[in-house]
Scaffold this motif. Structure first.
Motif, PDB file in Angstrom:
ATOM      1  N   ASN A  48       0.781  -1.497  -0.037  1.00 26.95           N
ATOM      2  CA  ASN A  48       0.340   0.019  -0.082  1.00 26.95           C
ATOM      3  C   ASN A  48       0.742   1.557   0.204  1.00 26.95           C
ATOM      4  O   ASN A  48       0.317   2.786  -0.458  1.00 26.95           O
ATOM      5  N   HIS A  49       2.388   1.027   0.910  1.00 19.87           N
ATOM      6  CA  HIS A  49       2.400   2.377   0.698  1.00 19.87           C
ATOM      7  C   HIS A  49       4.120   2.546   0.401  1.00 19.87           C
ATOM      8  O   HIS A  49       4.383   3.259   0.207  1.00 19.87           O
ATOM      9  N   SER A  50       4.289   2.018  -0.488  1.00 16.58           N
ATOM     10  CA  SER A  50       5.823   1.723  -1.439  1.00 16.58           C
ATOM     11  C   SER A  50       5.495   2.635  -2.433  1.00 16.58           C
ATOM     12  O   SER A  50       5.117   2.815  -3.340  1.00 16.58           O
ATOM     13  N   ASN A  51       7.071   3.300  -2.785  1.00 14.16           N
ATOM     14  CA  ASN A  51       7.236   4.065  -2.954  1.00 14.16           C
ATOM     15  C   ASN A  51       8.286   3.640  -4.616  1.00 14.16           C
ATOM     16  O   ASN A  51       8.993   4.532  -5.404  1.00 14.16           O
ATOM     17  N   LYS A  52       8.540   1.834  -4.742  1.00 13.38           N
ATOM     18  CA  LYS A  52       9.213   1.534  -5.088  1.00 13.38           C
ATOM     19  C   LYS A  52       8.743   0.549  -6.547  1.00 13.38           C
ATOM     20  O   LYS A  52       9.492   0.479  -7.200  1.00 13.38           O
ATOM     21  N   PHE A  53       7.551   0.726  -5.723  1.00 16.12           N
ATOM     22  CA  PHE A  53       6.365   0.343  -6.919  1.00 16.12           C
ATOM     23  C   PHE A  53       5.099   0.692  -6.491  1.00 16.12           C
ATOM     24  O   PHE A  53       4.964   1.162  -5.521  1.00 16.12           O
ATOM     25  N   SER A  54       3.339   0.537  -7.717  1.00  9.78           N
ATOM     26  CA  SER A  54       3.003   0.616  -7.375  1.00  9.78           C
ATOM     27  C   SER A  54       1.702  -0.485  -8.132  1.00  9.78           C
ATOM     28  O   SER A  54       2.002  -1.155  -9.017  1.00  9.78           O
ATOM     29  N   ILE A  55       0.983  -0.768  -6.635  1.00 11.04           N
ATOM     30  CA  ILE A  55       0.371  -2.226  -7.239  1.00 11.04           C
ATOM     31  C   ILE A  55      -1.648  -1.389  -6.183  1.00 11.04           C
ATOM     32  O   ILE A  55      -1.002  -1.142  -5.285  1.00 11.04           O
ATOM     33  N   ASN A  56      -2.281  -1.656  -6.790  1.00  4.65           N
ATOM     34  CA  ASN A  56      -3.336  -1.181  -6.734  1.00  4.65           C
ATOM     35  C   ASN A  56      -4.435  -2.854  -6.495  1.00  4.65           C
ATOM     36  O   ASN A  56      -4.632  -3.354  -7.355  1.00  4.65           O
ATOM     37  N   LEU A  57      -4.302  -3.133  -4.824  1.00  4.66           N
ATOM     38  CA  LEU A  57      -4.678  -4.418  -4.972  1.00  4.66           C
ATOM     39  C   LEU A  57      -6.055  -4.304  -5.314  1.00  4.66           C
ATOM     40  O   LEU A  57      -7.103  -5.750  -5.558  1.00  4.66           O
ATOM     41  N   GLU A  58      -6.971  -3.635  -5.148  1.00  4.61           N
ATOM     42  CA  GLU A  58      -8.537  -3.211  -5.766  1.00  4.61           C
ATOM     43  C   GLU A  58      -8.152  -3.683  -7.241  1.00  4.61           C
ATOM     44  O   GLU A  58      -9.911  -3.962  -7.284  1.00  4.61           O
ATOM     45  N   LYS A  59      -7.757  -3.319  -7.614  1.00  5.74           N
ATOM     46  CA  LYS A  59      -7.892  -4.093  -9.373  1.00  5.74           C
ATOM     47  C   LYS A  59      -6.437  -4.933  -9.480  1.00  5.74           C
ATOM     48  O   LYS A  59      -6.354  -5.007 -10.295  1.00  5.74           O
ATOM     49  N   SER A  60      -6.273  -5.686  -8.128  1.00  3.70           N
ATOM     50  CA  SER A  60      -5.141  -7.201  -8.689  1.00  3.70           C
ATOM     51  C   SER A  60      -6.193  -8.229  -9.124  1.00  3.70           C
ATOM     52  O   SER A  60      -6.696  -8.458  -8.623  1.00  3.70           O
ATOM     53  N   ASN A  61      -4.884  -9.081  -9.647  1.00  2.00           N
ATOM     54  CA  ASN A  61      -5.581 -10.003  -9.945  1.00  2.00           C
ATOM     55  C   ASN A  61      -4.544 -10.964  -9.735  1.00  2.00           C
ATOM     56  O   ASN A  61      -2.946 -10.610  -9.384  1.00  2.00           O
ATOM     57  N   VAL A  62      -4.331 -12.210  -8.599  1.00  2.00           N
ATOM     58  CA  VAL A  62      -4.131 -12.382  -7.356  1.00  2.00           C
ATOM     59  C   VAL A  62      -3.077 -13.763  -7.686  1.00  2.00           C
ATOM     60  O   VAL A  62      -4.359 -14.263  -7.774  1.00  2.00           O
ATOM     61  N   LEU A  63      -2.101 -14.218  -7.826  1.00  2.97           N
ATOM     62  CA  LEU A  63      -1.502 -15.415  -7.284  1.00  2.97           C
ATOM     63  C   LEU A  63      -0.567 -16.018  -6.632  1.00  2.97           C
ATOM     64  O   LEU A  63       0.392 -15.982  -6.308  1.00  2.97           O
ATOM     65  N   ASP A  64      -1.200 -17.192  -5.563  1.00  2.00           N
ATOM     66  CA  ASP A  64      -1.117 -17.106  -4.501  1.00  2.00           C
ATOM     67  C   ASP A  64      -0.479 -18.571  -4.748  1.00  2.00           C
ATOM     68  O   ASP A  64      -1.170 -19.703  -4.415  1.00  2.00           O
ATOM     69  N   LEU A  65       0.957 -18.867  -4.567  1.00  2.00           N
ATOM     70  CA  LEU A  65       1.664 -20.214  -5.118  1.00  2.00           C
ATOM     71  C   LEU A  65       1.887 -20.882  -3.499  1.00  2.00           C
ATOM     72  O   LEU A  65       1.991 -19.706  -2.337  1.00  2.00           O
ATOM     73  N   PHE A  66       1.774 -22.131  -3.152  1.00  2.00           N
ATOM     74  CA  PHE A  66       2.208 -22.811  -1.793  1.00  2.00           C
ATOM     75  C   PHE A  66       1.395 -22.290  -1.121  1.00  2.00           C
ATOM     76  O   PHE A  66       1.786 -21.672  -0.142  1.00  2.00           O
ATOM     77  N   SER A  67      -0.395 -22.400  -1.149  1.00  2.00           N
ATOM     78  CA  SER A  67      -1.285 -21.458  -0.724  1.00  2.00           C
ATOM     79  C   SER A  67      -1.334 -21.512   1.019  1.00  2.00           C
ATOM     80  O   SER A  67      -2.075 -21.205   1.669  1.00  2.00           O
ATOM     81  N   GLY A  68      -0.954 -22.935   1.461  1.00  2.00           N
ATOM     82  CA  GLY A  68      -2.274 -23.594   2.726  1.00  2.00           C
ATOM     83  C   GLY A  68      -2.732 -23.885   3.368  1.00  2.00           C
ATOM     84  O   GLY A  68      -3.847 -24.210   2.538  1.00  2.00           O
ATOM     85  N   THR A  69      -3.255 -22.211   3.889  1.00  2.00           N
ATOM     86  CA  THR A  69      -4.357 -22.291   4.604  1.00  2.00           C
ATOM     87  C   THR A  69      -4.852 -21.431   4.230  1.00  2.00           C
ATOM     88  O   THR A  69      -6.173 -20.614   3.888  1.00  2.00           O
ATOM     89  N   GLY A  70      -3.890 -20.486   2.827  1.00  2.00           N
ATOM     90  CA  GLY A  70      -4.812 -19.318   2.258  1.00  2.00           C
ATOM     91  C   GLY A  70      -4.619 -17.982   3.041  1.00  2.00           C
ATOM     92  O   GLY A  70      -5.784 -16.933   2.587  1.00  2.00           O
ATOM     93  N   SER A  71      -4.124 -18.048   3.710  1.00  2.00           N
ATOM     94  CA  SER A  71      -3.653 -16.741   4.675  1.00  2.00           C
ATOM     95  C   SER A  71      -3.799 -15.525   3.781  1.00  2.00           C
ATOM     96  O   SER A  71      -4.274 -14.511   3.733  1.00  2.00           O
ATOM     97  N   PHE A  72      -2.815 -15.766   3.218  1.00  2.00           N
ATOM     98  CA  PHE A  72      -2.299 -14.380   2.015  1.00  2.00           C
ATOM     99  C   PHE A  72      -3.381 -14.087   1.184  1.00  2.00           C
ATOM    100  O   PHE A  72      -3.892 -12.574   0.786  1.00  2.00           O
ATOM    101  N   GLY A  73      -3.547 -14.556   0.121  1.00  2.00           N
ATOM    102  CA  GLY A  73      -4.649 -14.579  -0.886  1.00  2.00           C
ATOM    103  C   GLY A  73      -6.580 -14.395  -0.344  1.00  2.00           C
ATOM    104  O   GLY A  73      -7.147 -13.571  -0.401  1.00  2.00           O
ATOM    105  N   ILE A  74      -6.340 -15.390   1.218  1.00  2.00           N
ATOM    106  CA  ILE A  74      -8.105 -14.407   1.725  1.00  2.00           C
ATOM    107  C   ILE A  74      -7.754 -12.707   1.896  1.00  2.00           C
ATOM    108  O   ILE A  74      -8.620 -12.388   2.030  1.00  2.00           O
ATOM    109  N   GLU A  75      -6.483 -12.934   2.634  1.00  2.00           N
ATOM    110  CA  GLU A  75      -6.238 -11.523   2.950  1.00  2.00           C
ATOM    111  C   GLU A  75      -6.631 -10.447   1.785  1.00  2.00           C
ATOM    112  O   GLU A  75      -7.121  -9.733   2.564  1.00  2.00           O
TER     113      GLU A  75
END
Length: 187
Positions: A37-64
Motif C-alpha cells: 500500500n505504501h511503497s514508493n518503489k512499485f505501485s500496485i492497487n490491490l482492489e484492481k489486482s489479479n493475485v496468484l497465491d503459490l503454496f497457498s497452505g491455509t490461504g492466509s495471504f490470498g484470503i487477505e
C-alpha cells in the motif's frame, strides 16, 4: 491466525494441525500489505489486482487479498493434509466467489501456467526447506504470467541465501523475526 484488514477483518483462519505447513504470521502479513500500500518503489492497487497465491497452505495471504477487494485470487496448493483447511477457510467467506483453487504441484507440474492468465501479484511461499525457488521463478518468467508492472513477493527464512535468476530483479527486501520478504519483478 486471523484476517487483519478489509471486509473480513478479525475473522479467524483455521490453522493446520501438522508441522509441515508454516502459516504466514500476522505481523509478516501486515508488513507485506503495508509495503504493497505504501511503497514508493512499485505501485500496485490491490482492489484492481489479479493475485496468484503459490503454496497457498491455509490461504492466509490470498484470503487477505480477497478481504481487501482483490479482483480475483488463484490459490495453488497440492498438499492433501492442508487442502481441506484451505477449502474450509474459503467457504467460511460465504459472500466471496472470486477465487479458484488449483490443485497442482508448482515444482513438478507447472504447465497449468500456460493458460496465459496475467497476474498483478504473485505470492510465493514455499516450505523453508524447498530450494527450487529459482526454478519456480524461471517458469513464471517463461510463461509470462506476471504483468509488466506486477510484483512477485517471496517469503523465505531470513538465513536463506538463495540465488535468483538473472532476469529477476529485487525491488525491496525486509526481515521480520525468522523470515524475510523479497519484493521483485522481471527485467
Amino acid at each position: 491466525m486471523r484476517i487483519i484488514g478489509g471486509d473480513f477483518r478479525g475473522k479467524k483462519i483455521l490453522e493446520p494441525k501438522d508441522k509441515e505447513t508454516r502459516p504466514l504470521k500476522d505481523l509478516t502479513k501486515e508488513s507485506i500489505f503495508n509495503i504493497i500500500n505504501h511503497s514508493n518503489k512499485f505501485s500496485i492497487n490491490l482492489e484492481k489486482s489479479n493475485v496468484l497465491d503459490l503454496f497457498s497452505g491455509t490461504g492466509s495471504f490470498g484470503i487477505e487479498c480477497l478481504s481487501r477487494k482483490a479482483i480475483h485470487v488463484s490459490f495453488v496448493e497440492n498438499y492433501e493434509e492442508i487442502l481441506p483447511i484451505l477449502k474450509k477457510n474459503l467457504s467460511n467467506l460465504k459472500s466471496i466467489s472470486n477465487y479458484n483453487i488449483i490443485e497442482k504441484d508448482i515444482i513438478n507440474d507447472f504447465y497449468f501456467l500456460e493458460k496465459k492468465e496475467k497476474f498483478d501479484i504473485i505470492f510465493l511461499d514455499p516450505p523453508y526447506k524447498e530450494k527450487k525457488v529459482a526454478n519456480i521463478l524461471s517458469n513464471l518468467f517463461k510463461f509470462e504470467i506476471l504483468k509488466p508492472d506486477g510484483v512477485i513477493i517471496i517469503h523465505r527464512h531470513k538465513k536463506d541465501d538463495e540465488e535468483f535468476p538473472e532476469k529477476f530483479k529485487i525491488i525491496e527486501e525486509k526481515k521480520y523475526g525468522i523470515s524475510k520478504i523479497i519484493f521483485g519483478n522481471f527485467i
